[in-house]
Design a protein around this motif. Structure first.
Motif, short mmCIF file in Angstrom:
data_model
loop_
_atom_site.label_atom_id
_atom_site.label_comp_id
_atom_site.label_asym_id
_atom_site.label_seq_id
_atom_site.Cartn_x
_atom_site.Cartn_y
_atom_site.Cartn_z
N HIS A 105 0.82 -1.22 0.00
CA HIS A 105 0.00 0.00 0.00
C HIS A 105 0.86 1.27 0.00
CE1 HIS A 105 0.75 -1.05 4.19
NE2 HIS A 105 0.39 0.16 4.60
N THR A 135 3.51 3.64 -2.06
CA THR A 135 3.95 3.87 -3.43
C THR A 135 5.37 4.42 -3.43
OG1 THR A 135 3.30 6.20 -3.68
CG2 THR A 135 1.56 4.54 -3.94
N ARG A 188 3.42 8.06 -1.26
CA ARG A 188 1.99 8.13 -0.96
C ARG A 188 1.45 6.71 -0.75
NH1 ARG A 188 -0.63 13.63 -3.24
NH2 ARG A 188 1.25 14.89 -2.96
N THR A 245 -1.75 3.59 -1.61
CA THR A 245 -2.68 3.09 -2.62
C THR A 245 -3.43 1.90 -2.06
OG1 THR A 245 -2.87 2.39 -4.93
CG2 THR A 245 -1.03 1.46 -3.66
N ASN A 246 -4.46 1.49 -2.77
CA ASN A 246 -5.17 0.25 -2.47
C ASN A 246 -4.60 -0.84 -3.38
OD1 ASN A 246 -7.54 1.17 -0.65
ND2 ASN A 246 -7.66 2.60 -2.37
N PRO A 247 -3.84 -1.78 -2.85
CA PRO A 247 -3.07 -2.70 -3.70
C PRO A 247 -3.83 -3.95 -4.13
CG PRO A 247 -2.50 -3.08 -1.42
CD PRO A 247 -3.53 -1.97 -1.42
N THR A 284 -10.53 0.19 -8.22
CA THR A 284 -10.27 0.95 -9.43
C THR A 284 -10.80 2.36 -9.22
OG1 THR A 284 -12.38 0.36 -10.47
CG2 THR A 284 -10.50 -1.09 -10.93
N HIS A 285 -10.28 3.29 -9.98
CA HIS A 285 -10.75 4.67 -9.87
C HIS A 285 -10.99 5.21 -11.27
CE1 HIS A 285 -11.59 8.28 -7.68
NE2 HIS A 285 -10.72 8.97 -8.36
N GLN A 325 -10.49 -0.19 2.18
CA GLN A 325 -10.32 0.22 0.78
C GLN A 325 -10.98 1.58 0.59
OE1 GLN A 325 -10.88 -2.63 -2.50
NE2 GLN A 325 -12.22 -1.13 -3.49
N MET A 333 -9.74 6.16 0.02
CA MET A 333 -8.81 7.17 -0.49
C MET A 333 -8.75 8.30 0.53
SD MET A 333 -10.25 7.42 -4.39
CE MET A 333 -9.04 8.64 -4.88
N ARG A 355 -3.78 14.14 -2.66
CA ARG A 355 -4.51 12.89 -2.87
C ARG A 355 -3.63 11.70 -2.48
NH1 ARG A 355 -5.38 9.40 -7.40
NH2 ARG A 355 -7.43 8.44 -7.37
N MET A 356 -4.14 10.85 -1.60
CA MET A 356 -3.49 9.63 -1.13
C MET A 356 -2.18 9.92 -0.37
SD MET A 356 -5.68 7.48 -2.55
CE MET A 356 -5.51 5.94 -3.45
#
Length: 404
Positions: A60, A62, A66, A68-70, A75-76, A249, A251, A259-260
């Motif tokens: 998770h 990056t 930052r 993320t949802n791994p 999806t976004h 899950q 953001m 963001r994130m």
């Protein structure tokens, strides 16, 4: 190096301080291999072994510093999809129309002072949206409190309440700890937290990684920041509880450029009685856009393996429509029932609905769909239900949960 500086900052943020009434006895983060020589003892239980194993997974993070949802369940959609939605819905959609019709919002009731002043071993009071007053083994924990009229950077514009909060900060009983799931405005409300830190200057605040700075700027002095699967063994006036930061899950962002940049989470509370509570915060289960295989987020089964079964849980059910856009960020009621089952909850209440118009579903649709989903799953109606705002409910007695 930048990595070393980031690690040092994380270590500093993870160092708990001691409040007058709240003592952090021990924080149990994942120990990296370089520290393995200092942690040769085998895990005491299979659950602890699993926690440590899950905590090794840092996908998770990056490479840009930052989060993320791994998982394939996240999806976004492109920003163009959201702009098209905003342009087409304007200021009127099924949600806003249902507010105008009246009679479709959840009822707001006065707090049950008798129940709050003499609580059961484990009980929760729904304060609207995702705000909760959790009472466990004599300790009182406030989750994601939002009492402002708008969940927005400004109290002049942005989503406005269509149901009033059942109380204000000054009406609260003594609060032992504040627990935050993430930094979105409908969960981290500057004005409410400013009042809270002023009334309880020694309160211990718990939040996911990256939230140290904003909490300190609000006025909190005792801040503990956690990664997923970190645990805190905490003493509240002599009562020892475990608070565990668990995955979700979702953001984060409070502006255009962050963001994130901070982490999001769910939380687990475990008391000396053995009673356990799960707070989902804001979470999704399975995105619609770009998820043809309908992949499901695996973390809820993991949480159930490590900490379940739960005596009581609060699980998000709203802010999902259109699901093509929001399914990667918010669970719908049917998915909330899946979360309830995955974590092994004996009794759950619905949160993240009934307060602000954030998406397009009619405001009374989430609890209606929840009732149908509970029935379709063959569960007791009382096993997962929606409360009135301000209502208190206790964990179901163990004997009564055997058939759920």
């Amino acid at each position: 190096t930048a990595a070393a500086a980031a690690a040092a900052q994380t270590a500093e943020n993870n160092t708990p301080t001691v409040a007058a009434r709240v003592t952090i006895l021990q924080q149990k983060p994942f120990l990296p291999e370089t520290m393995a020589d200092n942690a040769q003892q085998a895990p005491a239980t299979e659950q602890e072994r699993l926690r440590q194993e899950f905590a090794k997974d840092k996908t998770h993070y990056t490479k840009h510093g930052r989060f993320t949802n791994p998982w394939a369940s996240f999806t976004h959609p492109p920003i163009s999809h959201f702009l098209k939605y905003a342009a087409s819905s304007g200021f009127s959609n099924a949600a806003t129309q249902s507010v105008k019709e009246g009679g479709r919002a959840p009822e707001v009731v006065e707090l049950d002072r008798q129940a709050i002043d003499a609580p059961a071993t484990l009980q929760v009071t729904w304060l609207g949206h995702a705000s909760l007053l959790v009472q466990l083994d004599g300790a009182t924990i406030l989750c994601d409190p939002v009492f402002s009229q708008r969940c927005s950077p400004s109290q002049l514009i942005g989503p406005k309440r269509y149901t009033q909060a059942p109380c204000s900060v000054r009406d609260l009983p003594h609060i032992d700890a504040l627990v935050l799931s993430h930094n979105h405005y409908d969960h981290l409300d500057w004005h409410t937290l400013k009042e809270l830190s002023a009334r309880f200057p020694d309160i211990q605040a718990f939040a996911p990684l990256g939230n140290q700075e904003i909490l300190a700027s609000i006025g909190f002095k005792n801040i503990s920041i956690a990664d997923w699967w970190d645990e805190f063994n905490v003493s509240f006036g002599g009562r020892s509880l475990t608070l565990a930061c668990t995955p979700a899950q979702h953001m984060t962002a409070r502006g255009l450029l962050d963001r994130m940049a901070t982490l999001w989470s769910s939380w687990v509370f475990r008391g000396p009685s053995g009673c356990k509570f799960y707070f989902s915060g804001d979470t999704a289960y399975s995105a619609v856009y770009g998820n043809p295989d309908k992949a499901e987020c695996p973390v809820f089964k993991q949480i159930g393996q490590v900490y379940g079964p739960f005596d009581l849980a609060a699980i998000a059910i709203g802010a999902y429509s259109p699901e093509e856009l929001f399914g990667g960020m918010h669970a719908n009621p049917e998915q909330a029932v899946s979360i309830h089952q995955d974590i092994g909850s004996r009794k759950s209440i619905a949160i993240h609905w009934g307060t602000f118009v954030l998406t397009s579903e009619p405001i009374d649709e989430p609890p209606r769909r929840l009732r149908d989903a509970v029935a379709a799953a063959g569960l007791s109606p009382d096993s997962f239900s929606a409360l009135k705002i301000g209502q208190t409910t206790a964990a179901a007695p163990m004997a009564a949960t055997a058939a759920l």
